[in-house]
Motif scaffolding. Structure first.
Motif, mmCIF file in Angstrom:
data_model
loop_
_atom_site.group_PDB
_atom_site.id
_atom_site.type_symbol
_atom_site.label_atom_id
_atom_site.label_comp_id
_atom_site.label_asym_id
_atom_site.label_seq_id
_atom_site.Cartn_x
_atom_site.Cartn_y
_atom_site.Cartn_z
ATOM 1 N N LYS A 197 0.828 -1.221 0.000
ATOM 2 C CA LYS A 197 0.000 0.000 0.000
ATOM 3 C C LYS A 197 0.850 1.254 0.000
ATOM 4 O O LYS A 197 0.430 2.298 -0.489
ATOM 5 N N ASP A 204 -5.077 -5.487 -0.585
ATOM 6 C CA ASP A 204 -5.531 -5.108 0.752
ATOM 7 C C ASP A 204 -7.010 -5.493 0.875
ATOM 8 O O ASP A 204 -7.811 -5.243 -0.034
ATOM 9 N N SER A 205 -7.395 -6.103 2.009
ATOM 10 C CA SER A 205 -8.735 -6.707 2.103
ATOM 11 C C SER A 205 -9.853 -5.667 1.944
ATOM 12 O O SER A 205 -10.877 -5.954 1.318
ATOM 13 N N GLU A 206 -9.634 -4.453 2.473
ATOM 14 C CA GLU A 206 -10.670 -3.415 2.376
ATOM 15 C C GLU A 206 -10.885 -3.002 0.927
ATOM 16 O O GLU A 206 -12.011 -2.806 0.477
ATOM 17 N N GLU A 262 -4.751 3.353 4.390
ATOM 18 C CA GLU A 262 -5.771 2.725 3.537
ATOM 19 C C GLU A 262 -6.757 3.740 2.955
ATOM 20 O O GLU A 262 -7.276 3.539 1.852
HETATM 21 MG MG MG Z 1 -6.183 -3.740 5.130
#
Ligand code: MG
Ligand code: NDP
Length: 387
Positions: free
Chosen positions: A128, A153-155, A224
């Motif tokens: 990121k 990234d999961s989000e 994020e």
């Molecule tokens: Mg994340």
């Protein structure tokens, strides 16, 4: 009849938390992926084992000091062995891959992202920091027509999954969920005494040390939000963070008609890693599923910007723009390293970042040379700052 060719995949940072999980996906889908190149830095023993097991075409050990031990550990091999940091960008750019998974941690992942994209490859981005530092320069590749930069990234993977089939112009808000980390319920007094071991103990995710500390300070959520801004082209005031301690909803999108979509699942990075590698397709993944036959409780609470100052600093840096996010990133990397080294305490981390943001000259002009210079200068300042 079309015979599907395996995807030619390279993994930068194959010895890390994301990297090793990506290799498990490759192992479970040998016919779908052909491993071109892998890289490791300090963990040469693991890199050697990975070479023996996965037989990539090329392997790079960026920290080449244990060269001889490493070569011995690899044994007879057809894999081409490379050494040294200078080969990282070269590998990202010129290897014969279709997709590069950038699973490096920190600013060292930035130039490999740039080089891979410029060379026309797809990048599945776990790193990121690449977008935090150089989002403005990379934004042309994120454009939905190109789809060459894909979030891990999961989000961000959750948001991407919510956006499939939706027109960008109807996005009203991105809602990024945060577990709140291990100190969500700790008092100010308790937070003064946080030890390294406390901060490394994340309630829901098992990750590398740097992102685990970022999660504990909630700098991770700040990074994020900056990442989401560049990935999805949504203005910062339309991106919101909300604490969701169970980490079942990985993020949400509200559309202009008031409808909100969410993506759910048990916290398991293999899901977003695999989705980035197969996007827009899905393939089977054997992971534990949610059990809806037992009561489930999903809760939400606002983020506390007073107790988690790093998040506020990240939002300010995004607002300021230019080189401010690069200063934020570099000072945070040094502050986290100093905390892990037990040189400074947990509550000093935002002090180091604030100090660097206050003392930087924001030239505004953004180019690669400038970003590399700012990164270097900020590291010197962050190391020298006596808290
Ligand atoms: Mg994340
Ligand atoms: P790790 O620390 O576990 O792994 C980092 C990888 O990068 C390792 O392969 C490491 O090599 C290599 N590396 C470290 N420093 C250097 C360097 N200076 N030069 C070259 N290679 C280097 O990190 P994670 O896998 O946890 O995270 C990777 C990225 O993904 C980060 O940006 C993180 O924010 C992001 N991310 C991670 C998640 C997770 O669940 N882990 C979730 C979402 C995002 P070695 O170990 O051999 O030294």
């Amino acid at each position: 009849l079309t015979i599907l060719q395996p995807t030619r995949l390279s993994i930068l940072g194959s010895t890390g938390s994301i990297g090793t999980q990506a290799l498990e996906i490759v192992k479970a889908n040998r016919e779908k992926f052909k491993l071109i190149a892998i890289s490791g830095n300090s963990n040469w023993e693991l890199l050697a084992r990975q070479i023996r097991e996965f037989r990539p075409e090329v392997a790079l050990l960026t920290d080449s000091s244990p060269k001889k031990e490493f070569i011995d550990a690899v044994g007879p091999t057809e894999t081409e062995l490379l050494f040294g940091m200078n080969n990282l960008e070269e590998l990202a750019e010129s290897a014969s891959h279709k997709i590069v998974l950038n699973a490096l941690v920190g600013f060292c992942g930035f130039m490999p992202t740039v080089k891979a994209l410029k060379a026309g490859h797809k990048v599945a981005l776990a790193n990121k920091e690449s977008l935090v530092v150089g989002g403005e320069l990379l934004s042309e590749y994120v454009n939905h027509g190109h789809n060459r930069l894909i979030p891990v990234d999961s989000e961000h993977s959750a948001i991407l999954q919510c956006l499939v089939g939706e027109p960008d112009k109807e996005i009203e808000k991105l809602i990024i969920t945060a577990s709140g980390g291990p100190f969500r319920t700790w008092s100010d007094e308790q937070m003064k005494k946080i030890r390294v071991e406390d901060a490394l103990n994340h309630p829901n995710w098992d990750m590398g040390a740097k992102i685990t500390i970022d999660s504990a300070t909630m700098m991770n959520k700040g990074l994020e939000i900056i990442e989401a801004h560049w990935f999805f082209g949504v203005p910062s005031q339309n991106i919101e963070a909300v604490v969701h301690p169970q980490s079942i909803i990985h993020s949400m999108v509200t559309f202009t008609d008031g409808s909100t979509k969410a993506q759910l699942g048990l916290p398991d990075m293999k899901i977003p890693i695999q989705y980035a590698l197969t996007y827009p397709a899905r393939i089977k993944l054997d992971t534990p599923r949610m059990d809806w036959s037992v009561p489930q409780h999903l809760s939400f609470e606002p983020v506390d910007l007073k107790r988690f100052r790093c998040l506020g600093l990240a939002l300010e840096a995004l607002e300021e723009g230019g080189t401010a996010p690069a200063v934020l990133n570099a000072s945070n990397e040094i502050a986290v390293a100093r905390f892990l080294n037990r040189e400074i305490s947990y509550i000093d981390i935002p002090m180091v970042v604030q100090h660097c943001l206050d003392h930087m000259e924001n030239s505004g002009t953004l180019n690669l040379e400038n970003l590399i210079y700012i990164d270097k200068e900020t590291r010197i300042r962050a190391r020298a700052f006596a808290v």
